[in-house]
Design an enzyme around this catalytic site. Structure first.
Site, short mmCIF file in Angstrom:
data_model
loop_
_atom_site.label_atom_id
_atom_site.label_comp_id
_atom_site.label_asym_id
_atom_site.label_seq_id
_atom_site.Cartn_x
_atom_site.Cartn_y
_atom_site.Cartn_z
N LYS A 13 0.83 -1.22 0.00
CA LYS A 13 0.00 0.00 0.00
C LYS A 13 0.86 1.26 0.00
O LYS A 13 0.59 2.21 -0.72
CB LYS A 13 -0.90 0.07 1.25
CG LYS A 13 -1.92 -1.02 1.37
CD LYS A 13 -2.87 -0.75 2.53
CE LYS A 13 -2.21 -0.60 3.89
NZ LYS A 13 -1.52 -1.79 4.41
N ARG A 85 -9.37 1.39 9.14
CA ARG A 85 -9.07 -0.02 9.43
C ARG A 85 -10.17 -0.68 10.24
O ARG A 85 -10.05 -1.87 10.57
CB ARG A 85 -7.75 -0.14 10.19
CG ARG A 85 -6.56 0.12 9.30
CD ARG A 85 -5.29 -0.36 9.94
NE ARG A 85 -4.17 0.17 9.19
CZ ARG A 85 -2.91 -0.01 9.52
NH1 ARG A 85 -2.60 -0.70 10.59
NH2 ARG A 85 -1.95 0.50 8.79
N ARG A 124 12.02 -7.47 6.30
CA ARG A 124 12.14 -6.01 6.11
C ARG A 124 13.10 -5.41 7.13
O ARG A 124 13.03 -5.70 8.31
CB ARG A 124 10.75 -5.40 6.28
CG ARG A 124 10.67 -3.95 5.99
CD ARG A 124 9.27 -3.53 5.62
NE ARG A 124 8.36 -3.50 6.76
CZ ARG A 124 7.12 -3.01 6.66
NH1 ARG A 124 6.65 -2.58 5.52
NH2 ARG A 124 6.34 -3.00 7.72
N ARG A 152 11.71 -3.29 12.56
CA ARG A 152 10.65 -2.67 13.37
C ARG A 152 10.11 -3.70 14.37
O ARG A 152 9.94 -4.87 14.02
CB ARG A 152 9.51 -2.21 12.46
CG ARG A 152 9.77 -0.89 11.79
CD ARG A 152 8.79 -0.57 10.68
NE ARG A 152 7.38 -0.83 10.99
CZ ARG A 152 6.38 -0.53 10.15
NH1 ARG A 152 6.63 0.04 9.00
NH2 ARG A 152 5.13 -0.80 10.47
N ARG A 163 -0.78 -8.92 13.81
CA ARG A 163 -1.29 -7.84 12.95
C ARG A 163 -2.16 -8.39 11.82
O ARG A 163 -3.17 -7.80 11.46
CB ARG A 163 -0.12 -7.03 12.37
CG ARG A 163 0.57 -6.16 13.42
CD ARG A 163 1.95 -5.78 12.97
NE ARG A 163 1.96 -4.80 11.90
CZ ARG A 163 3.01 -4.63 11.07
NH1 ARG A 163 4.09 -5.37 11.19
NH2 ARG A 163 2.95 -3.71 10.15
P1 AMP Z 1 1.32 0.57 9.63
O1 AMP Z 1 2.68 1.13 9.37
O2 AMP Z 1 0.30 1.06 8.64
O3 AMP Z 1 1.31 -0.91 9.79
O4 AMP Z 1 0.83 1.20 11.04
C1 AMP Z 1 1.63 1.07 12.19
C2 AMP Z 1 0.77 1.12 13.44
O5 AMP Z 1 0.07 2.39 13.49
C3 AMP Z 1 -0.36 0.09 13.50
O6 AMP Z 1 0.10 -1.17 13.96
C4 AMP Z 1 -1.29 0.75 14.50
O7 AMP Z 1 -0.79 0.67 15.82
C5 AMP Z 1 -1.21 2.20 14.07
N1 AMP Z 1 -2.23 2.52 13.02
C6 AMP Z 1 -2.00 2.89 11.74
N2 AMP Z 1 -3.15 3.11 11.09
C7 AMP Z 1 -4.14 2.87 11.97
C8 AMP Z 1 -5.57 2.91 11.90
N3 AMP Z 1 -6.22 3.26 10.79
N4 AMP Z 1 -6.26 2.59 13.02
C9 AMP Z 1 -5.63 2.26 14.16
N5 AMP Z 1 -4.30 2.19 14.30
C10 AMP Z 1 -3.55 2.49 13.21
#
Ligand code: AMP
Length: 227
Positions: A13, A85, A124, A152, A163
């Site tokens: 994405k 989400r 990664r 990470r 996740r």
């Molecule tokens: P990502 O890099 O998109 O995987 O996001 C990293 C972290 O940010 C996620 O594991 C959540 O803790 C938080 N996060 C990102 N987007 C959202 C969302 N739309 N709703 C809730 N938490 C989010």
């Protein structure tokens, strides 16, 4: 362009959002980046959301919704990457857009099998010096980037599974939510990067025809869209 990208972690994405933003001038709003920036800045909000991020849990809806709304202010065109989400987030977005008299053009759903995503995410690594993201086998660091390379916390194996489970439970049902609004575009995230970008751009140009080709190419580039 007003679109949102739905998909599991590792489906590409972020890469596609950057490319689409470059191609169209739309603002790229990546909630994961907003969350990490807030944590890095050490703000009170950052301290509140750090644990959710580190454990791979979703940040509470009200917090993430207000972060996104703040970031969308003043942008006529945007690409939401990683938001919504949950159903509550999707409804909050619909309500805000409805109040502003607009709506999304499309919800693009990235689809890829879990085993490929686990492989992508667990390999990664980010260079601490340059910030560039690599993959241990698919896109290894070049000689001129000495690292160190860090993983990470949320890319560690136990957190990846967690996740993905959250994605399937909370986020995947949004595909139905947007299909009912006739906004859903499904894309095969295992296609090469350029193919995915072209597929999305073509589909958006032909808004009347919401059918996106989903055939797999002969050779899959398993790492092409990792991000
Ligand atoms: P990502 O890099 O998109 O995987 O996001 C990293 C972290 O940010 C996620 O594991 C959540 O803790 C938080 N996060 C990102 N987007 C959202 C969302 N739309 N709703 C809730 N938490 C989010």
């Amino acid at each position: 362009m007003k679109i949102l990208l739905i998909g599991p972690q590792g489906a590409g994405k972020g890469t596609q959002a950057q490319r689409l933003a470059r191609a169209t001038g739309a603002r790229h709003v990546a909630t994961g980046d907003l969350v990490r920036a807030e944590i890095k800045a050490g703000t009170p909000l950052g301290r509140t959301i750090k644990d959710y991020n580190d454990r791979g849990e979703l940040v509470p809806d009200d917090i993430i919704v207000s972060m996104v709304m703040e970031r969308m202010k003043g942008a006529g065109c945007w690409i939401l990457d990683g938001f919504p989400r949950t159903r509550a987030q999707a409804q909050a977005l619909d309500a805000a857009l409805g109040a502003a008299g607009c709506e999304i053009d499309a919800a693009v759903a990235f689809e890829a099998p879990d085993d490929v995503l686990v492989e992508r995410l667990s390999g990664r690594r980010t260079s601490e010096v340059t910030g560039v993201i690599y993959h241990l086998t698919g896109n290894p660091p070049p000689a001129d980037d000495p690292g160190p390379f860090v993983q990470r916390d949320d890319d560690k194996p136990a957190n990846i599974q967690h996740r993905l489970a959250i994605y399937h439970r909370e986020t995947e049902p949004l595909k139905d939510y947007y299909a009912r609004q006739d906004k859903l575009l499904r894309v095969d995230a295992l296609q090469p990067i350029d193919t995915v970008t072209g597929t999305i751009l073509r589909a958006l140009e032909n808004q009347g025809d919401q059918t996106v080709p989903t055939e797999l190419p002969q050779t899959r580039d398993r790492y092409a869209a990792a991000s």
